[in-house]
Enzyme design. Structure first.
Site, PDB file in Angstrom:
ATOM      1  N   HIS A  32     -11.819   5.320 -48.138  1.00 33.20           N
ATOM      2  CA  HIS A  32     -11.289   5.681 -46.820  1.00 33.20           C
ATOM      3  C   HIS A  32     -10.501   4.520 -46.226  1.00 33.20           C
ATOM      4  O   HIS A  32     -11.073   3.503 -45.840  1.00 33.20           O
ATOM      5  CB  HIS A  32     -12.468   6.090 -45.908  1.00 33.20           C
TER       6      HIS A  32
ATOM      7  N   GLU B  96     -13.431   1.917 -46.419  1.00 32.24           N
ATOM      8  CA  GLU B  96     -14.830   2.316 -46.555  1.00 32.24           C
ATOM      9  C   GLU B  96     -14.983   2.933 -47.944  1.00 32.24           C
ATOM     10  O   GLU B  96     -14.191   3.803 -48.334  1.00 32.24           O
ATOM     11  CB  GLU B  96     -15.204   3.372 -45.509  1.00 32.24           C
TER      12      GLU B  96
ATOM     13  N   SER C 184     -11.446  11.725 -44.055  1.00 32.00           N
ATOM     14  CA  SER C 184     -11.986  11.033 -42.886  1.00 32.00           C
ATOM     15  C   SER C 184     -13.428  11.414 -42.619  1.00 32.00           C
ATOM     16  O   SER C 184     -14.124  10.719 -41.887  1.00 32.00           O
ATOM     17  CB  SER C 184     -11.185  11.430 -41.636  1.00 32.00           C
TER      18      SER C 184
ATOM     19  N   ASN D 209     -15.685   6.663 -38.390  1.00 31.82           N
ATOM     20  CA  ASN D 209     -15.414   7.871 -37.600  1.00 31.82           C
ATOM     21  C   ASN D 209     -16.656   8.425 -36.915  1.00 31.82           C
ATOM     22  O   ASN D 209     -16.550   9.090 -35.878  1.00 31.82           O
ATOM     23  CB  ASN D 209     -14.723   8.934 -38.451  1.00 31.82           C
TER      24      ASN D 209
HETATM   25  N1  CAA Z   1       3.852  -1.184 -41.609  1.00 30.98           N
HETATM   26  C1  CAA Z   1       3.856  -2.524 -41.694  1.00 30.98           C
HETATM   27  N2  CAA Z   1       3.562  -3.317 -40.649  1.00 30.98           N
HETATM   28  C2  CAA Z   1       3.297  -2.731 -39.481  1.00 30.98           C
HETATM   29  C3  CAA Z   1       3.289  -1.323 -39.315  1.00 30.98           C
HETATM   30  C4  CAA Z   1       3.578  -0.556 -40.448  1.00 30.98           C
HETATM   31  N3  CAA Z   1       3.576   0.792 -40.411  1.00 30.98           N
HETATM   32  N4  CAA Z   1       2.953  -1.047 -38.038  1.00 30.98           N
HETATM   33  C5  CAA Z   1       2.772  -2.220 -37.417  1.00 30.98           C
HETATM   34  N5  CAA Z   1       2.972  -3.232 -38.299  1.00 30.98           N
HETATM   35  C6  CAA Z   1       2.796  -4.667 -38.055  1.00 30.98           C
HETATM   36  C7  CAA Z   1       3.909  -5.228 -37.216  1.00 30.98           C
HETATM   37  O1  CAA Z   1       4.940  -5.757 -38.041  1.00 30.98           O
HETATM   38  C8  CAA Z   1       3.195  -6.321 -36.422  1.00 30.98           C
HETATM   39  O2  CAA Z   1       3.064  -7.480 -37.193  1.00 30.98           O
HETATM   40  P1  CAA Z   1       3.146  -8.922 -36.449  1.00 30.98           P
HETATM   41  O3  CAA Z   1       2.156  -8.881 -35.316  1.00 30.98           O
HETATM   42  O4  CAA Z   1       2.782  -9.897 -37.528  1.00 30.98           O
HETATM   43  O5  CAA Z   1       4.570  -9.012 -35.989  1.00 30.98           O
HETATM   44  C9  CAA Z   1       1.784  -5.789 -36.244  1.00 30.98           C
HETATM   45  O6  CAA Z   1       1.598  -4.829 -37.283  1.00 30.98           O
HETATM   46  C10 CAA Z   1       1.611  -5.142 -34.896  1.00 30.98           C
HETATM   47  O7  CAA Z   1       2.588  -4.110 -34.755  1.00 30.98           O
HETATM   48  P2  CAA Z   1       3.536  -3.946 -33.483  1.00 30.98           P
HETATM   49  O8  CAA Z   1       3.679  -5.258 -32.771  1.00 30.98           O
HETATM   50  O9  CAA Z   1       4.766  -3.223 -33.860  1.00 30.98           O
HETATM   51  O10 CAA Z   1       2.773  -2.913 -32.609  1.00 30.98           O
HETATM   52  P3  CAA Z   1       1.447  -3.067 -31.883  1.00 30.98           P
HETATM   53  O11 CAA Z   1       1.100  -4.493 -31.606  1.00 30.98           O
HETATM   54  O12 CAA Z   1       1.552  -2.127 -30.764  1.00 30.98           O
HETATM   55  O13 CAA Z   1       0.401  -2.533 -32.969  1.00 30.98           O
HETATM   56  C11 CAA Z   1      -0.834  -0.913 -34.157  1.00 30.98           C
HETATM   57  C12 CAA Z   1       0.489  -1.228 -33.501  1.00 30.98           C
HETATM   58  C13 CAA Z   1      -0.956  -1.757 -35.428  1.00 30.98           C
HETATM   59  C14 CAA Z   1      -0.838   0.555 -34.487  1.00 30.98           C
HETATM   60  C15 CAA Z   1      -1.980  -1.314 -33.163  1.00 30.98           C
HETATM   61  O14 CAA Z   1      -1.750  -0.689 -31.918  1.00 30.98           O
HETATM   62  C16 CAA Z   1      -3.339  -0.884 -33.660  1.00 30.98           C
HETATM   63  O15 CAA Z   1      -3.939  -1.531 -34.507  1.00 30.98           O
HETATM   64  N6  CAA Z   1      -3.842   0.222 -33.069  1.00 30.98           N
HETATM   65  C17 CAA Z   1      -5.173   0.750 -33.419  1.00 30.98           C
HETATM   66  C18 CAA Z   1      -5.071   1.512 -34.695  1.00 30.98           C
HETATM   67  C19 CAA Z   1      -6.401   2.045 -35.108  1.00 30.98           C
HETATM   68  O16 CAA Z   1      -7.428   1.961 -34.439  1.00 30.98           O
HETATM   69  N7  CAA Z   1      -6.388   2.649 -36.280  1.00 30.98           N
HETATM   70  C20 CAA Z   1      -7.573   3.301 -36.836  1.00 30.98           C
HETATM   71  C21 CAA Z   1      -7.447   4.769 -36.613  1.00 30.98           C
HETATM   72  S1  CAA Z   1      -8.852   5.631 -37.215  1.00 30.98           S
HETATM   73  C22 CAA Z   1      -8.534   5.816 -38.839  1.00 30.98           C
HETATM   74  O17 CAA Z   1      -7.551   5.394 -39.361  1.00 30.98           O
HETATM   75  C23 CAA Z   1      -9.573   6.564 -39.623  1.00 30.98           C
HETATM   76  C24 CAA Z   1      -9.492   8.020 -39.617  1.00 30.98           C
HETATM   77  O18 CAA Z   1     -10.045   8.603 -40.574  1.00 30.98           O
HETATM   78  C25 CAA Z   1      -8.891   8.812 -38.545  1.00 30.98           C
HETATM   79  P1  NAD Z   2      -0.513  14.168 -42.592  1.00 30.12           P
HETATM   80  O1  NAD Z   2      -0.477  15.410 -41.773  1.00 30.12           O
HETATM   81  O2  NAD Z   2       0.369  13.030 -42.227  1.00 30.12           O
HETATM   82  O3  NAD Z   2      -0.205  14.543 -44.114  1.00 30.12           O
HETATM   83  C1  NAD Z   2      -0.815  15.640 -44.720  1.00 30.12           C
HETATM   84  C2  NAD Z   2      -0.471  15.663 -46.197  1.00 30.12           C
HETATM   85  O4  NAD Z   2      -1.123  16.807 -46.778  1.00 30.12           O
HETATM   86  C3  NAD Z   2       1.015  15.805 -46.502  1.00 30.12           C
HETATM   87  O5  NAD Z   2       1.302  15.021 -47.638  1.00 30.12           O
HETATM   88  C4  NAD Z   2       1.155  17.287 -46.845  1.00 30.12           C
HETATM   89  O6  NAD Z   2       2.230  17.572 -47.713  1.00 30.12           O
HETATM   90  C5  NAD Z   2      -0.176  17.540 -47.545  1.00 30.12           C
HETATM   91  N1  NAD Z   2      -0.589  18.946 -47.542  1.00 30.12           N
HETATM   92  C6  NAD Z   2      -0.666  19.773 -46.470  1.00 30.12           C
HETATM   93  N2  NAD Z   2      -1.098  20.998 -46.863  1.00 30.12           N
HETATM   94  C7  NAD Z   2      -1.307  20.915 -48.219  1.00 30.12           C
HETATM   95  C8  NAD Z   2      -1.748  21.833 -49.206  1.00 30.12           C
HETATM   96  N3  NAD Z   2      -2.082  23.073 -48.882  1.00 30.12           N
HETATM   97  N4  NAD Z   2      -1.829  21.390 -50.494  1.00 30.12           N
HETATM   98  C9  NAD Z   2      -1.502  20.120 -50.830  1.00 30.12           C
HETATM   99  N5  NAD Z   2      -1.074  19.207 -49.920  1.00 30.12           N
HETATM  100  C10 NAD Z   2      -0.983  19.607 -48.644  1.00 30.12           C
HETATM  101  O7  NAD Z   2      -2.053  13.723 -42.643  1.00 30.12           O
HETATM  102  P2  NAD Z   2      -2.658  12.259 -42.814  1.00 30.12           P
HETATM  103  O8  NAD Z   2      -2.855  11.673 -41.474  1.00 30.12           O
HETATM  104  O9  NAD Z   2      -1.881  11.523 -43.840  1.00 30.12           O
HETATM  105  O10 NAD Z   2      -4.114  12.618 -43.371  1.00 30.12           O
HETATM  106  C11 NAD Z   2      -4.336  12.826 -44.755  1.00 30.12           C
HETATM  107  C12 NAD Z   2      -5.797  12.597 -45.066  1.00 30.12           C
HETATM  108  O11 NAD Z   2      -6.163  11.263 -44.701  1.00 30.12           O
HETATM  109  C13 NAD Z   2      -6.760  13.522 -44.329  1.00 30.12           C
HETATM  110  O12 NAD Z   2      -7.858  13.785 -45.151  1.00 30.12           O
HETATM  111  C14 NAD Z   2      -7.177  12.660 -43.138  1.00 30.12           C
HETATM  112  O13 NAD Z   2      -8.412  13.027 -42.598  1.00 30.12           O
HETATM  113  C15 NAD Z   2      -7.256  11.300 -43.797  1.00 30.12           C
HETATM  114  N6  NAD Z   2      -7.121  10.150 -42.899  1.00 30.12           N
HETATM  115  C16 NAD Z   2      -6.279  10.226 -41.839  1.00 30.12           C
HETATM  116  C17 NAD Z   2      -6.152   9.114 -41.017  1.00 30.12           C
HETATM  117  C18 NAD Z   2      -5.231   9.132 -39.850  1.00 30.12           C
HETATM  118  O14 NAD Z   2      -5.343   8.257 -38.981  1.00 30.12           O
HETATM  119  N7  NAD Z   2      -4.308  10.065 -39.747  1.00 30.12           N
HETATM  120  C19 NAD Z   2      -6.868   7.941 -41.294  1.00 30.12           C
HETATM  121  C20 NAD Z   2      -7.702   7.905 -42.419  1.00 30.12           C
HETATM  122  C21 NAD Z   2      -7.830   9.024 -43.214  1.00 30.12           C
END
Ligand code: CAA
Ligand code: NAD
Length: 286
Positions: free
Chosen positions: A143, A155, A122, A194
């Site tokens: 990503h 990404e 991330s 992010n």
């Molecule tokens: N697998 C397959 N389909 C899924 C699913 C999954 N795990 N989760 C949800 N869906 C589908 C559902 O079937 C539904 O489809 P339809 O609308 O066609 O029926 C749709 O997605 C919406 O799901 P729900 O109606 O069950 O739930 P919701 O409307 O509350 O949506 C959500 C859930 C998709 C999580 C929505 O709330 C959302 O998009 N939230 C924001 C998520 C976000 O911002 N993610 C980015 C995080 S940052 C990141 O990822 C980067 C990082 O490095 C941290």
């Molecule tokens: P998670 O906690 O769900 O899973 C972590 C994974 O790492 C598991 O498969 C676990 O077995 C493995 N793990 C933990 N310690 C380990 C070790 N010492 N050696 C080898 N494997 C080990 O985490 P996640 O949310 O799936 O995140 C995984 C990666 O994806 C991270 O780099 C995170 O930043 C990135 N990411 C996360 C998100 C998110 O929304 N959670 C979105 C995009 C990218």
């Protein structure tokens, strides 16, 4: 001309690894998933099957597709089994130490000089991971976004050393095979999404911490006032508080800006094991 990517390896079957494995298998690719133990592999497989069930119940995939997708997924606890992979996507916890150790080992195992070694990090600059290998031209950031089967973005991050052939191979796999939309980002901590999203999540946590507004009202405000699908505290719970903290730490190390520093409430919750949805409790209970 590089061979079409048909054999993919995914390292880690947590939230992200499972999601990436699922979309690859749904795209008819042979998928091998590495987990540290049989128990974790079984939990990863169960996670993917639950998501496929959801796909069936919402009419996105048929029962037959669900079955065929499940067949295309194999699991291993031996990274040595990745020797024939043409693309590997690493999705283990957000730790530079753990990721670099994995890439150093992976680089020796994967023999194809045109293979793509990708990290789903991330926030960790890809160059820090690439230099752990002897072939940094094979390393990119791919990503994905959570939940992977739902969110259409990838990404693509290239480093000063990534070969353009490898970058194009990764881009075309994400776009043409997985059907994702690709944006390119420079190799800066947090990349595009992010770098914008995480300061917002941290600000929301600070708001709650200081008593400015309740978590429910902060979330309600952003859902109803800005049409976000979920509020920032619910989103922090979805991402994982440990992951949000690690992202903040990595961006703070890179930019030294206070807006990236993890607030004490986030630190205390991570120390308490309140990691969000994946641990059953975070800002909310699951
Ligand atoms: N697998 C397959 N389909 C899924 C699913 C999954 N795990 N989760 C949800 N869906 C589908 C559902 O079937 C539904 O489809 P339809 O609308 O066609 O029926 C749709 O997605 C919406 O799901 P729900 O109606 O069950 O739930 P919701 O409307 O509350 O949506 C959500 C859930 C998709 C999580 C929505 O709330 C959302 O998009 N939230 C924001 C998520 C976000 O911002 N993610 C980015 C995080 S940052 C990141 O990822 C980067 C990082 O490095 C941290
Ligand atoms: P998670 O906690 O769900 O899973 C972590 C994974 O790492 C598991 O498969 C676990 O077995 C493995 N793990 C933990 N310690 C380990 C070790 N010492 N050696 C080898 N494997 C080990 O985490 P996640 O949310 O799936 O995140 C995984 C990666 O994806 C991270 O780099 C995170 O930043 C990135 N990411 C996360 C998100 C998110 O929304 N959670 C979105 C995009 C990218």
């Amino acid at each position: 001309m590089s061979e079409k990517i048909q054999r993919v390896g995914i390292i880690g079957a947590g939230q992200m690894g499972a999601g990436i494995a699922e979309v690859c298998a749904r795209a008819h690719v042979d998928v091998l998933v590495f987990e540290q133990s049989r128990e974790l592999a079984a939990a990863g497989r169960a996670r993917i099957l639950r998501s496929l069930d959801r796909g069936v119940s919402s009419g996105k995939i048929t029962e037959r597709e669900r079955e065929q997708t499940a067949w295309r997924l194999r699991f291993t606890s031996d990274l040595g089994d990745f020797a024939d992979r043409q693309l590997v996507v690493e999705a283990v916890l957000e730790s530079e130490e753990v990721k670099t150790a994995i890439f150093a080992e992976l680089d020796k195992i994967v023999t194809d000089p045109q293979a793509v070694l990708a990290s789903n990090t991330s926030s960790i600059p890809i160059m820090k991971i690439a230099v752990a290998t002897e072939n940094p031209e094979r390393v990119v950031g791919m990503h994905f976004f959570n939940p992977v089967p739902v969110l259409p973005l990838v990404e693509l991050i290239t480093t000063l050393k990534t070969s353009e052939t490898v970058a194009k191979r990764a881009e075309s796999f994400a776009a043409d095979v997985l059907g994702k939309q690709v944006v390119r980002s420079a190799d800066r901590s947090g990349f595009v999404v992010n770098a914008l999203l995480v300061p917002y999540l941290l600000s929301a946590i600070r708001m709650v911490e200081s008593g400015f507004a309740t978590k429910e009202d902060v979330d309600k405000a952003m859902v109803l006032g800005c049409a976000h699908p979920m509020g920032p505290l619910a989103l922090t719970d979805l991402v994982g508080l440990d992951t949000v903290k690690s992202i903040a730490d990595s961006m703070y190390t890179e930019f030294k800006e206070p807006l990236y520093s993890a607030p004490p409430l986030l630190l205390r919750m991570v120390e308490a094991g309140l990691l969000g949805k994946k641990s059953g409790a975070g800002f909310y209970q699951y």
